[in-house]
Motif scaffolding. Sequence first.
Motif, mmCIF file in Angstrom:
data_model
loop_
_atom_site.group_PDB
_atom_site.id
_atom_site.type_symbol
_atom_site.label_atom_id
_atom_site.label_comp_id
_atom_site.label_asym_id
_atom_site.label_seq_id
_atom_site.Cartn_x
_atom_site.Cartn_y
_atom_site.Cartn_z
ATOM 1 N N LEU A 1 0.536 -1.446 -0.296
ATOM 2 C CA LEU A 1 -0.123 -0.134 0.168
ATOM 3 C C LEU A 1 0.562 1.123 -0.066
ATOM 4 C CD1 LEU A 1 -2.747 -0.950 2.623
ATOM 5 C CD2 LEU A 1 -3.182 -0.897 -0.009
ATOM 6 N N PRO A 2 0.136 2.620 -0.138
ATOM 7 C CA PRO A 2 0.996 3.704 -0.740
ATOM 8 C C PRO A 2 1.432 4.300 1.285
ATOM 9 C CG PRO A 2 -1.123 3.708 -1.568
ATOM 10 C CD PRO A 2 -1.037 2.911 -1.059
ATOM 11 N N ASP A 3 2.097 4.869 1.163
ATOM 12 C CA ASP A 3 2.471 5.677 2.481
ATOM 13 C C ASP A 3 1.130 6.870 2.336
ATOM 14 O OD1 ASP A 3 4.984 4.927 2.775
ATOM 15 O OD2 ASP A 3 5.750 6.304 1.566
ATOM 16 N N ALA A 4 0.417 7.389 1.487
ATOM 17 C CA ALA A 4 -0.994 8.219 1.920
ATOM 18 C C ALA A 4 -1.500 7.152 2.155
ATOM 19 C CB ALA A 4 -1.287 8.477 0.561
ATOM 20 N N THR A 5 -1.978 6.105 3.096
ATOM 21 C CA THR A 5 -2.912 5.283 3.254
ATOM 22 C C THR A 5 -2.415 5.902 4.661
ATOM 23 O OG1 THR A 5 -3.591 4.049 0.997
ATOM 24 C CG2 THR A 5 -4.305 3.181 3.491
ATOM 25 N N PHE A 6 -1.842 4.872 5.413
ATOM 26 C CA PHE A 6 -0.584 4.932 6.621
ATOM 27 C C PHE A 6 -1.138 6.704 7.152
ATOM 28 C CE2 PHE A 6 2.623 7.222 8.444
ATOM 29 C CZ PHE A 6 2.336 6.491 10.445
ATOM 30 N N GLY A 7 -0.721 7.761 6.635
ATOM 31 C CA GLY A 7 -1.042 8.853 7.307
ATOM 32 C C GLY A 7 -2.616 9.043 7.360
ATOM 33 N N ALA A 8 -3.235 9.102 6.133
ATOM 34 C CA ALA A 8 -5.328 8.939 6.683
ATOM 35 C C ALA A 8 -5.823 7.870 7.601
ATOM 36 C CB ALA A 8 -5.571 8.942 5.778
ATOM 37 N N VAL A 9 -4.944 6.897 8.108
ATOM 38 C CA VAL A 9 -5.715 5.614 8.544
ATOM 39 C C VAL A 9 -5.388 5.712 10.113
ATOM 40 C CG1 VAL A 9 -6.405 3.697 8.922
ATOM 41 C CG2 VAL A 9 -6.495 4.676 6.292
ATOM 42 N N ILE B 1 -1.452 13.947 17.710
ATOM 43 C CA ILE B 1 -0.583 15.332 17.648
ATOM 44 C C ILE B 1 0.571 15.220 16.382
ATOM 45 C CG2 ILE B 1 0.342 17.130 18.123
ATOM 46 C CD1 ILE B 1 -1.351 17.111 21.033
ATOM 47 N N ARG B 2 1.997 14.303 17.040
ATOM 48 C CA ARG B 2 2.372 14.013 15.772
ATOM 49 C C ARG B 2 2.168 13.962 14.375
ATOM 50 N NH1 ARG B 2 7.992 12.011 19.219
ATOM 51 N NH2 ARG B 2 8.857 12.045 17.820
ATOM 52 N N MET B 3 1.242 12.713 14.402
ATOM 53 C CA MET B 3 1.020 12.152 12.795
ATOM 54 C C MET B 3 0.100 13.192 11.748
ATOM 55 S SD MET B 3 0.511 8.014 14.359
ATOM 56 C CE MET B 3 1.122 7.419 12.338
ATOM 57 N N VAL B 4 -0.569 13.906 12.443
ATOM 58 C CA VAL B 4 -1.098 14.907 12.022
ATOM 59 C C VAL B 4 -0.543 16.101 11.541
ATOM 60 C CG1 VAL B 4 -2.838 13.731 12.441
ATOM 61 C CG2 VAL B 4 -2.633 15.624 13.624
#
Length: 250
Positions: A95-103, A246-249
């Motif tokens: 899966l692309p990294d963008a999926t991780f950042g959203a979920v 907070i760190r992830m968003v």
Amino acid sequence: MHTIEAAQILAAGVAAGAINALVGSGTLVTFPVLLALGYPPVVANASNTVGLVPGSFAAAYGYRAEVATHRRLLLPLGAAAVAGAIGGALLLLVLPDATFGAVVPVLISLALVLIVLQPWLVRALRRRTAAGPRPVGPVLIGAVFAAGVYGGYFGAALGVLLLGVLGILVSPNLQQVNGLKNIIAGLANTVAALVFVAAGIVAWLPALLIAVGSVAGGVLGARYGRRLPDAVLRTVIVAVGLTAVIRMVA
């Protein structure tokens, strides 16, 4: 690798091991350090997962008295976590990294809600259920399986997720389920680590440094963390979880 960089990774491993013993989310200490030192995200995640495995089991050993209370759950919940972690680790590879950042921030936030509402939910469940050990039902198995998928995919705040689930569906005693959480998280991380090793995406020197540090941190975290009252431990869980979001968003 320079001596200063090695010392940074080792120190991050100690901190992550202690945090994992108490709550989970130790990945949020070691993973950013590896990224800052120039490791690609997938390699950093894989190396971090491999390195934190020994610390999980060191912490589990420190909580062995609490684990004994729920020994009957180790096999079914461990199997569910392992199956989920295999799927999650494979998802990381495709899966692309963008999926991780959203979920991931959504999942962590849900876990924090469960932790905050746990006392009320436990009282509600007690009014509706008979006294005695709670059965290992499909909801519990499914929730641990889902946590295993998440843990295999990334793993940050896996402990928070597991504590939220186990604290409601297994026992209101956070110290008891914390010991169970350490073993389940350790199994999930071990399986994910094996997948990453087979895929050849592990940087072994930082992984070994994190492993040494996480064992020391896991022992220290288990030794002192198991003395904390539930209210204090719940506060620590929420604080770490909010920091993770907070760190992830940000």
